[in-house]
Design an enzyme around this catalytic site. Structure first.
Site, PDB file in Angstrom:
ATOM      1  N   THR A   1      48.006 -24.859  -7.757  1.00  0.00           N
ATOM      2  CA  THR A   1      48.343 -26.356  -7.945  1.00  0.00           C
ATOM      3  C   THR A   1      48.981 -26.966  -6.647  1.00  0.00           C
ATOM      4  OG1 THR A   1      49.114 -25.605 -10.171  1.00  0.00           O
ATOM      5  CG2 THR A   1      50.343 -27.687  -8.865  1.00  0.00           C
TER       6      THR A   1
ATOM      7  N   TYR B   1      55.680 -20.365  -4.668  1.00  0.00           N
ATOM      8  CA  TYR B   1      56.353 -21.636  -4.796  1.00  0.00           C
ATOM      9  C   TYR B   1      56.657 -21.804  -3.125  1.00  0.00           C
ATOM     10  CZ  TYR B   1      59.027 -25.757  -5.918  1.00  0.00           C
ATOM     11  OH  TYR B   1      59.630 -27.058  -5.989  1.00  0.00           O
TER      12      TYR B   1
ATOM     13  N   LYS C   1      54.296 -24.701  -0.886  1.00  0.00           N
ATOM     14  CA  LYS C   1      54.699 -25.871  -0.592  1.00  0.00           C
ATOM     15  C   LYS C   1      54.628 -25.949   0.894  1.00  0.00           C
ATOM     16  CE  LYS C   1      56.072 -28.162  -4.114  1.00  0.00           C
ATOM     17  NZ  LYS C   1      55.537 -29.417  -4.716  1.00  0.00           N
TER      18      LYS C   1
END
Ligand code: UDP
Length: 309
Positions: free
Chosen positions: A89, A142, A146
């Site tokens: 993602t 995560y 990011k």
């Protein structure tokens, strides 16, 4: 009227952002795969609003003048439940949105995170702190996701001239947090309202700094509209009022009038010991002033969860 694309628009922050943009008279296109967002979050939105159920891992051809790219599960229980998907993602989703911005000439804002600082060795954290992240740990999908998303933003800017903004969002709370999110604020409020124990993972001496959702959304919009010198640099957005998790539990018990016990829970691997934003840059450049006091914001969040029960 500007046409604005909000990815992750059916999530907690995304739905508040869509609401704010609609109130300002914009045309809003909301994209979400509903993995952690929900239709309930957006069903009361009115105005020039369209929802498309879509997973950003797959390319999509759309037009927009501004893109707020928020899509990604943000709570540890969710982003750790399918870690490879979390990385995809952040990498593929961000590349797809940057490709869209490049093709359409849209300005794009990335919802990055305080997690890029990992378990910080300095406090408060300013934007030039490079962080202390364990790239092999359970939060890495995560945190590192990011970090590479920020890298992609910067490289699309340098290589292709895309007009980028990077917001590093610190812990945010408020109405519409998902009850099953595993977040400390929602967990503690729900436990207090149900008369169940509040569990302090790892003793509760770790700190966080909690920002009320309306303040945070104001910061995101200001950053998108900001045209100053530092516009392509990252901006911390959060409330610098730092408290320990134990103090948070005590405050929530007091505000709810609950007699739930506070008990010890298991320590979480790589759980940051401290987190507090240095918001000097956002204050000076954006006029960002997160004015909602913790107790006032918690009270509104408690009222929301009471009404849901
Ligand atoms: N936490 C806790 N009890 C809970 C949920 C979380 O003690 O029921 C702790 C968690 O270990 C962390 C802090 O509260 O130190 C904030 O957790 P959250 O998942 O809300 O956010 P993040 O860790 O991403 O800052």
């Amino acid at each position: 009227m500007t046409s604005v694309l909000v990815t992750g628009g059916a999530g907690f922050l995304g739905s508040h952002l869509c609401e704010r943009l609609l109130a300002a008279g914009h045309r809003v296109l909301c994209l979400d795969n509903l993995s952690t967002g929900s239709r309930a979050n957006i069903e009361r939105l009115h105005g020039d609003f369209e929802f498309i159920e879509h997973d950003l891992i797959n390319p999509i051809r759309l037009d927009a003048e501004k893109v707020y790219h928020l899509a990604c599960p943000a709570s540890p229980v969710h982003y750790q439940s399918n870690p490879v998907r979390t990385v995809k993602t952040n990498v593929l989703g961000t590349m797809n949105m940057l490709g869209l911005a490049r093709r359409t000439g849209a300005r794009i804002l990335l919802a990055s995170t305080s997690e890029v600082y990992g378990d910080p060795k300095v406090s408060p954290q300013s934007e030039d702190y490079l962080g202390n992240v364990n790239q092999l740990g359970p939060r890495a999908c995560y945190d590192e996701g990011k970090r590479i998303a920020e890298t992609l933003m910067m490289e699309y800017h340098r290589e292709h001239g895309v007009d980028v903004r990077i917001a590093r969002i610190f812990n945010t709370y408020g109405p519409r947090m998902a009850p099953d999110d595993g977040r400390v604020v929602s967990n503690f409020i729900l436990a207090a309202l149900r008369g169940e124990p509040l569990r302090l993972y790892g003793g509760g001496r770790q700190s966080r700094s909690f920002c009320y959702v309306d303040d945070l959304i104001g910061g995101l919009v200001s950053l998108m509209e900001y045209r100053g010198e530092l516009r392509h640099q990252p901006f911390n957005l959060g409330n610098p009022h730092e408290i320990s998790i134990r103090e948070l539990a005590e405050t929530i018990l007091r505000l709810t009038g609950s007699s739930s016990p506070i008990v010890d829970g298991p320590a979480q691997p790589d759980d940051p010991g401290r987190r507090c934003p240095d918001i000097t840059r956002a204050r000076a450049e954006l006029g960002f002033a997160p004015g909602t006091a913790l107790e006032a914001g918690l009270q509104r969040t408690i009222d929301y969860f009471r009404a849901c029960a």
